[in-house]
Design a protein around this motif. Structure first.
Motif, PDB file in Angstrom:
ATOM      1  N   ALA A 178       0.833  -1.197   0.000  1.00  0.00           N
ATOM      2  CA  ALA A 178       0.000   0.000   0.000  1.00  0.00           C
ATOM      3  C   ALA A 178       0.874   1.256   0.000  1.00  0.00           C
ATOM      4  O   ALA A 178       0.558   2.244  -0.675  1.00  0.00           O
ATOM      5  N   VAL A 179       1.971   1.213   0.760  1.00  0.00           N
ATOM      6  CA  VAL A 179       2.894   2.352   0.776  1.00  0.00           C
ATOM      7  C   VAL A 179       3.503   2.540  -0.609  1.00  0.00           C
ATOM      8  O   VAL A 179       3.556   3.659  -1.136  1.00  0.00           O
ATOM      9  N   GLU A 180       3.957   1.454  -1.206  1.00  0.00           N
ATOM     10  CA  GLU A 180       4.590   1.531  -2.518  1.00  0.00           C
ATOM     11  C   GLU A 180       3.614   2.024  -3.581  1.00  0.00           C
ATOM     12  O   GLU A 180       3.986   2.789  -4.470  1.00  0.00           O
ATOM     13  N   ALA A 181       2.349   1.612  -3.457  1.00  0.00           N
ATOM     14  CA  ALA A 181       1.336   2.070  -4.408  1.00  0.00           C
ATOM     15  C   ALA A 181       1.099   3.572  -4.265  1.00  0.00           C
ATOM     16  O   ALA A 181       0.953   4.292  -5.271  1.00  0.00           O
ATOM     17  N   ALA A 182       1.069   4.067  -3.039  1.00  0.00           N
ATOM     18  CA  ALA A 182       0.877   5.498  -2.804  1.00  0.00           C
ATOM     19  C   ALA A 182       2.072   6.292  -3.327  1.00  0.00           C
ATOM     20  O   ALA A 182       1.915   7.396  -3.861  1.00  0.00           O
ATOM     21  N   ILE A 183       3.259   5.727  -3.186  1.00  0.00           N
ATOM     22  CA  ILE A 183       4.460   6.391  -3.700  1.00  0.00           C
ATOM     23  C   ILE A 183       4.414   6.445  -5.226  1.00  0.00           C
ATOM     24  O   ILE A 183       4.745   7.466  -5.832  1.00  0.00           O
ATOM     25  N   GLU A 184       3.998   5.357  -5.843  1.00  0.00           N
ATOM     26  CA  GLU A 184       3.885   5.313  -7.314  1.00  0.00           C
ATOM     27  C   GLU A 184       2.884   6.359  -7.809  1.00  0.00           C
ATOM     28  O   GLU A 184       3.075   6.953  -8.861  1.00  0.00           O
ATOM     29  N   ALA A 185       1.809   6.542  -7.024  1.00  0.00           N
ATOM     30  CA  ALA A 185       0.786   7.519  -7.396  1.00  0.00           C
ATOM     31  C   ALA A 185       1.205   8.946  -7.036  1.00  0.00           C
ATOM     32  O   ALA A 185       0.463   9.900  -7.291  1.00  0.00           O
ATOM     33  N   LYS A 186       2.371   9.080  -6.398  1.00  0.00           N
ATOM     34  CA  LYS A 186       2.922  10.370  -5.976  1.00  0.00           C
ATOM     35  C   LYS A 186       1.996  11.111  -5.014  1.00  0.00           C
ATOM     36  O   LYS A 186       1.906  12.338  -5.022  1.00  0.00           O
ATOM     37  N   ASP A 187       1.341  10.343  -4.154  1.00  0.00           N
ATOM     38  CA  ASP A 187       0.444  10.901  -3.139  1.00  0.00           C
ATOM     39  C   ASP A 187       1.165  10.856  -1.792  1.00  0.00           C
ATOM     40  O   ASP A 187       1.183   9.835  -1.114  1.00  0.00           O
TER      41      ASP A 187
END
Length: 89
Positions: free
Chosen positions: A34-43
């Motif tokens: 979930a952290v990595e996904a948020a980082i990918e989304a630049k959020d």
């Protein structure tokens, strides 16, 4: 299959513990993803929130002996570096 009564009990207990460990390990991995996904989304805000949850999950897995403390420390460090880089850039 075991013939000894105490060993039959151990087999049942071991399976229960295995299932509990799988549950903790899965939630830990999901939190990190979930952290990595948020980082990918630049959020950044979502990444920080997910990072706090991931830290909690990693610490819980360490306290239960499911993962090594250095594994958790390495994951926390890598995630925090990614979040800091996202905040800087």
């Amino acid at each position: 299959m075991a013939n000894i009564k105490s060993q039959k009990k151990r087999i049942i207990t071991n399976e229960k513990r295995r299932q509990a460990n799988v549950s903790v390990r899965t939630s830990m991995r999901s939190a990190v993803k979930a952290v990595e996904a948020a980082i990918e989304a630049k959020d950044v805000e979502a990444a920080v929130k997910a990072y706090n949850n991931a830290n909690k999950r990693l610490d819980k897995a360490v306290s239960k002996g499911i993962v090594h403390k250095n594994f958790a420390a390495r994951n926390k460090s890598r995630l925090s570096k990614k979040i800091n880089a996202l905040q800087q850039g």
